[in-house]
Design a protein around this motif. Structure first.
Motif, mmCIF file in Angstrom:
data_model
loop_
_atom_site.group_PDB
_atom_site.id
_atom_site.type_symbol
_atom_site.label_atom_id
_atom_site.label_comp_id
_atom_site.label_asym_id
_atom_site.label_seq_id
_atom_site.Cartn_x
_atom_site.Cartn_y
_atom_site.Cartn_z
ATOM 1 N N TYR A 54 44.510 34.496 44.127
ATOM 2 C CA TYR A 54 46.009 33.738 45.098
ATOM 3 C C TYR A 54 44.801 32.249 43.859
ATOM 4 O O TYR A 54 45.499 31.372 43.339
ATOM 5 N N THR A 55 44.241 32.462 44.028
ATOM 6 C CA THR A 55 43.142 32.039 43.092
ATOM 7 C C THR A 55 43.450 31.966 41.495
ATOM 8 O O THR A 55 43.249 31.199 40.803
ATOM 9 N N THR A 56 43.879 33.032 40.998
ATOM 10 C CA THR A 56 44.600 32.938 39.723
ATOM 11 C C THR A 56 45.612 32.490 38.932
ATOM 12 O O THR A 56 46.630 31.877 39.712
ATOM 13 N N ASP A 57 45.412 31.970 37.803
ATOM 14 C CA ASP A 57 46.303 31.956 37.336
ATOM 15 C C ASP A 57 47.825 32.176 37.366
ATOM 16 O O ASP A 57 49.084 31.238 37.347
ATOM 17 N N LEU A 58 47.832 33.373 37.414
ATOM 18 C CA LEU A 58 49.180 34.431 37.104
ATOM 19 C C LEU A 58 49.345 34.399 38.196
ATOM 20 O O LEU A 58 50.664 34.202 38.826
ATOM 21 N N PHE A 59 48.968 34.119 39.594
ATOM 22 C CA PHE A 59 49.601 33.496 40.709
ATOM 23 C C PHE A 59 49.191 32.955 41.724
ATOM 24 O O PHE A 59 49.888 32.499 43.109
ATOM 25 N N TRP A 60 48.791 31.599 40.948
ATOM 26 C CA TRP A 60 48.727 30.882 42.442
ATOM 27 C C TRP A 60 49.748 30.338 42.393
ATOM 28 O O TRP A 60 51.116 29.937 41.550
ATOM 29 N N GLY A 61 50.213 29.752 43.792
ATOM 30 C CA GLY A 61 50.966 28.995 44.057
ATOM 31 C C GLY A 61 52.879 30.050 44.314
ATOM 32 O O GLY A 61 53.436 29.460 45.150
#
Length: 195
Positions: free
Chosen positions: A133-140
């Motif tokens: 959840y903290t990665t750019d790919l999966f954030w949000g």
């Protein structure tokens, strides 16, 4: 004045204890409990201390990795091979528990062994989903946040079952399992078949 002619009963000698859980198992157990509790108390829906939540989650994930490694390389009762039983043996043990005739185990009993795996797996999944959840790919992504939240509640349920199992087994076999997880020592096997 009456005289008491009964001889005093000598105190029962303390039962010798055997080392069951080594220091790394005990330290990882209590550190994992503390990091999971900290992560739970600082979860984002409470709106406070989010950085503490992340640090506690990463600490829990690191402890799961360490405990998994120790489950292969640790002392006898730390190894998964000593307490993870086949499903058929675990079901037999569960039936014996319900019938009130469960065998005492010096280490983890079969249900406890599977609970260890469930707690480790759920905590690892929480660590993974929290990190993703903290990665750019999966954030949000809402589904990832929902999955992380659902895993958190699953862990709460597993912890409740774990605590209930420890309390029940302590009562059933008249031994303090919480104290044993602090000291690492338990009463030795009373019968040759005890593990």
């Amino acid at each position: 004045m009456k005289s008491d002619n009964t001889a005093a009963v000598p105190p029962r000698p303390a039962q010798p204890r055997v080392r069951v859980w080594d220091r790394p198992v005990r330290l990882m157990h209590w550190a994992l409990a503390a990091s999971v509790a900290t992560a739970w108390l600082t979860r984002s829906d409470l709106g406070v201390l989010h950085e503490v939540h992340e640090i506690a989650g990463y600490a829990a994930a690191a402890l799961v990795a360490a405990r998994t490694a120790w489950g292969w390389a640790g002392s006898r009762h730390a190894r998964f091979a000593s307490f993870v039983r086949a499903p058929a043996a675990t079901w037999r043990y569960a039936r014996d528990v319900l019938a009130g005739r469960a065998q005492r185990f010096v280490g983890h009993n079969p249900l406890g062994g599977w609970m260890v795996l469930a707690l480790l797996a759920c905590t690892a999944a929480l660590g993974l989903t929290g990190w993703l959840y903290t990665t750019d790919l999966f954030w949000g992504y809402g589904w990832l946040a929902d999955l992380h939240n659902g895993l958190g509640w699953t862990l709460v349920a597993l912890v409740a079952l774990h605590v209930a199992g420890v309390a029940f087994t302590s009562w059933q076999h008249r031994e303090n399992l919480v104290a044993a997880m602090f000291t690492g020592r338990k009463a030795p096997p009373a019968e040759p078949g005890e593990h």
